[in-house]
Design a protein around this motif. Structure first.
Motif, PDB file in Angstrom:
ATOM      1  N   GLN A   1     -26.763   6.919 -75.506  1.00 15.62           N
ATOM      2  CA  GLN A   1     -25.884   7.355 -74.665  1.00 15.62           C
ATOM      3  C   GLN A   1     -26.331   7.867 -73.033  1.00 15.62           C
ATOM      4  OE1 GLN A   1     -22.556   7.433 -75.402  1.00 15.62           O
ATOM      5  NE2 GLN A   1     -23.130   6.296 -77.057  1.00 15.62           N
ATOM      6  N   ILE A   2     -27.545   8.409 -73.016  1.00 14.85           N
ATOM      7  CA  ILE A   2     -28.215   8.834 -71.773  1.00 14.85           C
ATOM      8  C   ILE A   2     -28.335   7.717 -71.033  1.00 14.85           C
ATOM      9  CG2 ILE A   2     -29.901  10.171 -70.351  1.00 14.85           C
ATOM     10  CD1 ILE A   2     -27.777  11.917 -72.060  1.00 14.85           C
ATOM     11  N   LYS A   3     -28.774   6.445 -71.761  1.00  9.35           N
ATOM     12  CA  LYS A   3     -29.414   5.317 -71.054  1.00  9.35           C
ATOM     13  C   LYS A   3     -28.313   4.711 -70.280  1.00  9.35           C
ATOM     14  CE  LYS A   3     -30.929   1.958 -73.437  1.00  9.35           C
ATOM     15  NZ  LYS A   3     -30.176   0.597 -73.394  1.00  9.35           N
ATOM     16  N   LYS A   4     -26.971   4.795 -70.776  1.00 10.66           N
ATOM     17  CA  LYS A   4     -25.879   4.009 -70.181  1.00 10.66           C
ATOM     18  C   LYS A   4     -25.541   4.639 -68.916  1.00 10.66           C
ATOM     19  CE  LYS A   4     -23.885   2.695 -74.674  1.00 10.66           C
ATOM     20  NZ  LYS A   4     -22.873   3.062 -75.566  1.00 10.66           N
ATOM     21  N   GLN A   5     -25.893   6.025 -68.602  1.00 10.37           N
ATOM     22  CA  GLN A   5     -25.324   6.489 -67.570  1.00 10.37           C
ATOM     23  C   GLN A   5     -26.369   6.670 -66.455  1.00 10.37           C
ATOM     24  OE1 GLN A   5     -23.444  10.499 -68.424  1.00 10.37           O
ATOM     25  NE2 GLN A   5     -24.290  10.222 -70.459  1.00 10.37           N
ATOM     26  N   LEU A   6     -27.558   5.683 -66.413  1.00 12.48           N
ATOM     27  CA  LEU A   6     -28.662   5.638 -65.527  1.00 12.48           C
ATOM     28  C   LEU A   6     -28.548   4.455 -64.549  1.00 12.48           C
ATOM     29  CD1 LEU A   6     -31.832   6.684 -67.913  1.00 12.48           C
ATOM     30  CD2 LEU A   6     -30.366   8.298 -66.362  1.00 12.48           C
ATOM     31  N   ARG A   7     -29.130   4.724 -63.552  1.00 14.74           N
ATOM     32  CA  ARG A   7     -29.169   3.444 -62.731  1.00 14.74           C
ATOM     33  C   ARG A   7     -30.515   2.949 -62.914  1.00 14.74           C
ATOM     34  NH1 ARG A   7     -31.279   5.847 -58.512  1.00 14.74           N
ATOM     35  NH2 ARG A   7     -31.363   8.301 -59.364  1.00 14.74           N
ATOM     36  N   LYS A   8     -30.352   1.437 -62.459  1.00 11.67           N
ATOM     37  CA  LYS A   8     -31.201   0.616 -62.888  1.00 11.67           C
ATOM     38  C   LYS A   8     -32.758   0.917 -62.670  1.00 11.67           C
ATOM     39  CE  LYS A   8     -30.857  -3.098 -59.689  1.00 11.67           C
ATOM     40  NZ  LYS A   8     -30.872  -4.604 -59.358  1.00 11.67           N
ATOM     41  N   GLU A   9     -32.771   1.574 -61.250  1.00 10.13           N
ATOM     42  CA  GLU A   9     -34.174   1.810 -61.026  1.00 10.13           C
ATOM     43  C   GLU A   9     -34.632   2.903 -61.271  1.00 10.13           C
ATOM     44  OE1 GLU A   9     -31.103   3.225 -57.734  1.00 10.13           O
ATOM     45  OE2 GLU A   9     -31.417   1.667 -59.165  1.00 10.13           O
ATOM     46  N   GLN A  10     -34.113   3.648 -62.204  1.00  8.63           N
ATOM     47  CA  GLN A  10     -34.591   4.761 -62.547  1.00  8.63           C
ATOM     48  C   GLN A  10     -35.476   4.466 -63.956  1.00  8.63           C
ATOM     49  OE1 GLN A  10     -30.607   7.026 -63.137  1.00  8.63           O
ATOM     50  NE2 GLN A  10     -31.962   8.739 -62.844  1.00  8.63           N
ATOM     51  N   LEU A  11     -36.676   5.176 -64.043  1.00  7.80           N
ATOM     52  CA  LEU A  11     -37.403   4.874 -65.033  1.00  7.80           C
ATOM     53  C   LEU A  11     -37.169   5.986 -66.351  1.00  7.80           C
ATOM     54  CD1 LEU A  11     -40.185   3.953 -66.235  1.00  7.80           C
ATOM     55  CD2 LEU A  11     -41.365   5.466 -65.461  1.00  7.80           C
ATOM     56  N   TYR A  12     -36.702   5.370 -67.387  1.00 11.70           N
ATOM     57  CA  TYR A  12     -36.300   6.043 -68.395  1.00 11.70           C
ATOM     58  C   TYR A  12     -37.146   6.030 -69.590  1.00 11.70           C
ATOM     59  CZ  TYR A  12     -32.987   7.660 -72.006  1.00 11.70           C
ATOM     60  OH  TYR A  12     -32.317   8.435 -73.163  1.00 11.70           O
ATOM     61  N   ILE A  13     -38.016   6.804 -70.198  1.00 14.79           N
ATOM     62  CA  ILE A  13     -38.835   7.017 -71.256  1.00 14.79           C
ATOM     63  C   ILE A  13     -38.030   7.696 -72.594  1.00 14.79           C
ATOM     64  CG2 ILE A  13     -41.291   7.520 -72.095  1.00 14.79           C
ATOM     65  CD1 ILE A  13     -41.775   7.542 -68.940  1.00 14.79           C
TER      66      ILE A  13
END
Length: 407
Positions: A162-174
């Motif tokens: 759910q959090i991943k869906k709200q991020l911009r593509k250039e953000q690094l998500y771990i």
């Protein structure tokens, strides 16, 4: 990078590391203050082990960052986990502060009070730009997660998505999730060692640890012997309060665990061969052994409690077929192998594998850890998802090389 820029970054790194060293010194000289906080949610043994692991990790912090060269980043937002709160504070906040200008974090609701107490004490020591945000998840996402260069989420896979869906593509998500972490015990295993290690891992903080094995797969030739030896050893364990240094297991802190496991026991009572008792008043859960065969396909859950799910398998073919199934593969993180070392190459394809030792024995906070299952951990950047063992500083260096900030 200019020489002036490099010098500025090096000086800031050393300044930040000096603050981390103050925390290290605090943990070593004022251990009891931290122990008093941790023992509110953890057993005495687990709390002390967590302090020791944190000290070792902070001692390696500067070398880790210098080796990986993550480069300075502007901001980071962290969803903290609900257990090992001190160790997580070091992994997700203190060490990243050596290469991130500003860090905002939100504790898990279960332990928000205890994380807040811990942060107050450590913040007074280090003075770093690490900010405890006492806000709702919605506000945290909108005000701190969406603008961040790096986002770290620890918790359940569905929430992470759910959090991943709200991020911009250039953000690094771990993402750091949970794994099944099976123990596999072959016909040639040292059963005494296997029993000792499985008890140590399953009863670490009374089972309230994400590295605990949720299934113990034992070859049918030695399954009865293993089960009987396990029950014999478990019978000798002692119960006590969290501050009792001699207690092998203590009250369950997470109330949801009591409900979910009691329902599981009620549904699968025919498989309980030892224990099964739960006292909701005192939060005591007896160490419990369930015994089944792989053919019976018993449901696997994350017990987060002193539950030993012993399952016998017929042969290598049946074992590998089950370990390779989508359910196991998606949750592949760690695996401990005793005997049957010819299976090691196959198991390493998806897991951090230990042979005749536990995941606790090899876990080192300055090195990558995890598996290759997307529900266990992954990295998401520029719409690409990669699941592999993770060390934040190394991941930042790999994915954000061209996104350094001017300090």
């Amino acid at each position: 990078m200019s020489m002036d820029q490099k010098l500025t970054e090096d000086l800031l790194l050393l300044e930040r590391h000096g603050a981390v060293l103050k925390c290290l010194n605090y943990l070593m000289t004022q251990r009891q203050e931290v122990l008093d906080i941790l023992s509110q949610i953890s057993s005495y043994r687990a709390a002390n082990a967590e302090i020791d692991s944190t000290i070792m990790t902070l001692q390696g912090a500067l070398e880790e960052v210098r080796n990986n060269k993550p480069g300075w980043q502007q901001s980071m937002a962290v969803f903290m986990p609900s257990n090992v709160i001190l160790y997580s504070y070091a992994l997700y906040l203190l060490i990243p502060s050596l290469y991130v200008n500003e860090i905002a974090f939100r504790p898990a609701s279960y332990v928000a009070e205890h994380v807040g107490l811990l942060h107050e004490k450590l913040q007074a020591v280090h003075g770093l730009p690490i900010h405890h945000q006492k806000v709702s998840q919605k506000v945290f996402v909108n005000e701190y997660v969406k603008p961040a260069d790096i986002v770290v989420f620890t918790g359940g896979y569905s929430n992470a998505e759910q959090i991943k869906k709200q991020l911009r593509k250039e953000q690094l998500y771990i993402f750091f999730g949970q794994g099944i972490n099976p123990f596999i015990i072959g016909p040639d295993a040292d059963l005494a060692l296997a029993v000792t290690d499985v008890i140590r891992m399953r009863l670490f903080n009374s089972g309230q640890d994400c590295l605990g094995p949720d299934i113990i797969l034992v070859h049918q030739e030695v399954a009865d012997t293993f089960k009987n030896l396990l029950i014999e050893r478990v019978q000798g364990l002692t119960y006590g309060h969290n501050q009792d240094p001699d207690a092998h297991y203590t009250p369950i802190f997470y109330k949801d665990t009591l409900y979910s496991v009691s329902e599981y026991f009620n549904t699968h009572d025919q498989f309980i061969v030892y224990g099964g008792g739960i006292d909701f008043r005192t939060k005591k859960m007896d160490p419990t052994v369930l015994y089944s065969t792989l053919d019976e396909n018993l449901d696997i859950i994350e017990y987060f409690s002193p539950v030993f799910n012993v399952v016998s398998y017929r042969d290598d073919e049946q074992l590998i077929q089950r370990i390779s199934s989508s359910y196991f593969s998606e949750r592949a993180m760690g695996c401990s192998l005793y005997g049957s070392e010819h299976l090691s190459d196959i198991l390493r394809r998806k897991h951090t594998l230990t042979i005749n030792e536990t995941l606790e024995d090899v876990d080192q906070g300055n090195k990558a850890f995890g598996g290759y299952g997307t529900m266990s951990n992954y990295i998401f950047h520029n719409n690409n998802l990669v699941s592999k063992p993770i060390l934040i500083s190394a991941v930042v260096a790999e994915y954000l090389q061209d996104k350094r900030t001017l300090v």
